[in-house]
Scaffold this active site. Structure first.
Site, PDB file in Angstrom:
ATOM      1  N   ILE A  93      -9.218 -41.825  -6.859  1.00 33.82           N
ATOM      2  CA  ILE A  93      -9.674 -43.110  -7.371  1.00 33.82           C
ATOM      3  C   ILE A  93     -10.699 -43.739  -6.429  1.00 33.82           C
ATOM      4  O   ILE A  93     -11.618 -44.440  -6.885  1.00 33.82           O
ATOM      5  CB  ILE A  93      -8.478 -44.055  -7.634  1.00 33.82           C
ATOM      6  CG1 ILE A  93      -8.937 -45.327  -8.357  1.00 33.82           C
ATOM      7  CG2 ILE A  93      -7.737 -44.386  -6.358  1.00 33.82           C
ATOM      8  CD1 ILE A  93      -9.642 -45.101  -9.673  1.00 33.82           C
ATOM      9  N   GLY A 311      -3.371 -40.174 -13.212  1.00 31.88           N
ATOM     10  CA  GLY A 311      -3.050 -41.584 -13.038  1.00 31.88           C
ATOM     11  C   GLY A 311      -4.039 -42.244 -12.102  1.00 31.88           C
ATOM     12  O   GLY A 311      -5.183 -41.801 -11.961  1.00 31.88           O
ATOM     13  N   GLU A 312      -3.621 -43.329 -11.462  1.00 36.15           N
ATOM     14  CA  GLU A 312      -4.453 -44.076 -10.497  1.00 36.15           C
ATOM     15  C   GLU A 312      -5.680 -44.718 -11.145  1.00 36.15           C
ATOM     16  O   GLU A 312      -6.566 -45.199 -10.444  1.00 36.15           O
ATOM     17  CB  GLU A 312      -4.956 -43.173  -9.366  1.00 36.15           C
ATOM     18  CG  GLU A 312      -3.921 -42.476  -8.551  1.00 36.15           C
ATOM     19  CD  GLU A 312      -4.531 -41.580  -7.467  1.00 36.15           C
ATOM     20  OE1 GLU A 312      -5.770 -41.477  -7.366  1.00 36.15           O
ATOM     21  OE2 GLU A 312      -3.753 -40.975  -6.710  1.00 36.15           O
ATOM     22  N   ALA A 313      -5.796 -44.685 -12.467  1.00 35.39           N
ATOM     23  CA  ALA A 313      -6.990 -45.140 -13.197  1.00 35.39           C
ATOM     24  C   ALA A 313      -8.138 -44.148 -13.098  1.00 35.39           C
ATOM     25  O   ALA A 313      -9.279 -44.482 -13.429  1.00 35.39           O
ATOM     26  CB  ALA A 313      -7.450 -46.516 -12.736  1.00 35.39           C
ATOM     27  N   THR A 314      -7.865 -42.908 -12.691  1.00 35.68           N
ATOM     28  CA  THR A 314      -8.942 -41.929 -12.532  1.00 35.68           C
ATOM     29  C   THR A 314      -9.575 -41.553 -13.869  1.00 35.68           C
ATOM     30  O   THR A 314     -10.798 -41.386 -13.956  1.00 35.68           O
ATOM     31  CB  THR A 314      -8.433 -40.659 -11.832  1.00 35.68           C
ATOM     32  OG1 THR A 314      -7.246 -40.186 -12.497  1.00 35.68           O
ATOM     33  CG2 THR A 314      -8.100 -40.936 -10.378  1.00 35.68           C
TER      34      THR A 314
END
Length: 351
Positions: A93, A311-314
């Site tokens: 991210i 996840g992590e907004a990647t």
């Protein structure tokens, strides 16, 4: 219970937005989904010239008691270790948000670790992780409501910095288990269809994960009320994100939605106030198997499907250039009239 006064998205510019999009120097519909994105952001902002101001990506982090039972491929300690990785700029991210010049923030919603206050981590910690919901509620109702409140505080502060476009990310070993239970209860989908690989479980691992979660579900005697479900099975990061989303919609920000966990927080938020969905752009379909069920339940249309599940907004950050392109074309591309180019008869009819 915290109330959110979310206005319905206005429809008064709908026709003008489509006229503007259709009047650009291109065949009708030839920019595909970019046209829908431009329309939706213009509608959210109630503007024929939508813009993205000071975009932010915020990763909320929390630990889960259920992780001690081996529902994840990784130990719980990875959660706090990854926050140090964020601070050092070494995570995916970091790479993707830096690539696009997007402001990146990390929130400690409930990590089982105490960080040095000198680190640039926003401290909203409710507790050092949730309790193991195989034996009772993950958190008290009071903690759940406090997490929602603290999520609103994070977004309010970011909005004051001039942000009108926000992306949510998460970190928390074991949080796909929470997401599966939230989906099952709030969307009335059999648990077996909601449990996936998470961080990389094999077939036997997924079976063991399902058995543990089914055991936890069997002792739940609450309702399908979102606060009850979040209190029993949520993570502090998931609940805080739900509160942050509701506040962002209240402030008329555009919410850029990432994968399975973020969508589970949105599902819960939508049960508190369904108008939150009008302010969302869905970035991608996660490779976590149940994400498509969640998206279908919300009638959401993701932009990308490229097999991501980090996840992590990647996923959202990888998709961000497409959103940026949508905003650029509606504002900067010439119309037929401006360019002196002849329109098709179809365009004339629609305009």
């Amino acid at each position: 219970m915290i109330e959110f006064k979310i206005d319905p998205v206005s429809e008064k510019l709908d026709q003008e937005l489509w006229n503007k999009i259709n009047g650009k120097t291109k065949p009708l519909g030839s920019l595909g989904m970019l046209e829908e994105i431009a329309f939706n952001i213009g509608k959210i902002q109630n503007s024929l010239t939508p813009k993205i101001d000071n975009p932010n990506v915020v990763v909320f982090a929390g630990d889960h008691g259920i992780a001690d039972d081996g529902v994840s491929f990784y130990p719980k300690s990875v959660s706090y270790q990854m926050l140090y990785n964020y601070m050092q700029g070494g995570a995916a991210i970091n790479v993707f948000s830096n690539q696009h010049g997007i402001d990146f923030k990390v929130v400690d919603a409930g990590i089982d670790h105490d960080f040095d206050p000198s680190l640039s981590i926003i401290n909203k910690k409710i507790a050092h992780g949730t309790k193991n919901y195989r034996f009772g509620p993950a958190m008290t109702k009071e903690q759940c409501l406090e997490a929602i409140q603290r999520g609103t505080e994070v977004v309010s502060d970011i909005h004051k910095e001039g942000c009108n476009f926000i992306t949510f990310g998460e970190k928390g070993i074991g949080n796909t288990s929470s997401g599966a239970l939230i989906l099952s209860l709030l969307a009335d989908i059999p648990l077996e269809e909601c449990v996936g690989r998470g961080t990389g479980l094999d077939k036997d691992g997924v079976k063991s994960k399902f058995d543990l979660l089914n055991e936890a579900l069997s002792i739940y005697d609450g309702s399908n009320n979102p606060i009850d479900v979040l209190s029993q099975f949520g993570g502090f990061e998931v609940v805080m994100i739900a509160g942050a989303m509701l506040k962002a919609a209240e402030l008329k920000m555009t919410l850029f939605i990432d994968g399975f966990i973020i969508t589970s927080a949105l599902l819960a938020a939508s049960k508190i106030n369904p108008k939150v969905l009008d302010y969302c752009i869905f970035a991608h379909k996660s490779n976590e198997q149940a994400h498509i069920k969640m998206l279908n339940y919300l009638k959401a249309k993701p932009i990308l499907d490229i097999g991501m599940r980090l996840g992590e907004a990647t996923g959202a950050m990888v998709c961000y250039p497409l959103v940026k392109s949508a905003v650029q074309f509606i504002n900067e591309m010439a119309s037929f009239q401006e360019a002196g180019v002849s329109e098709s008869e179809e365009t004339k009819t629609i305009s």
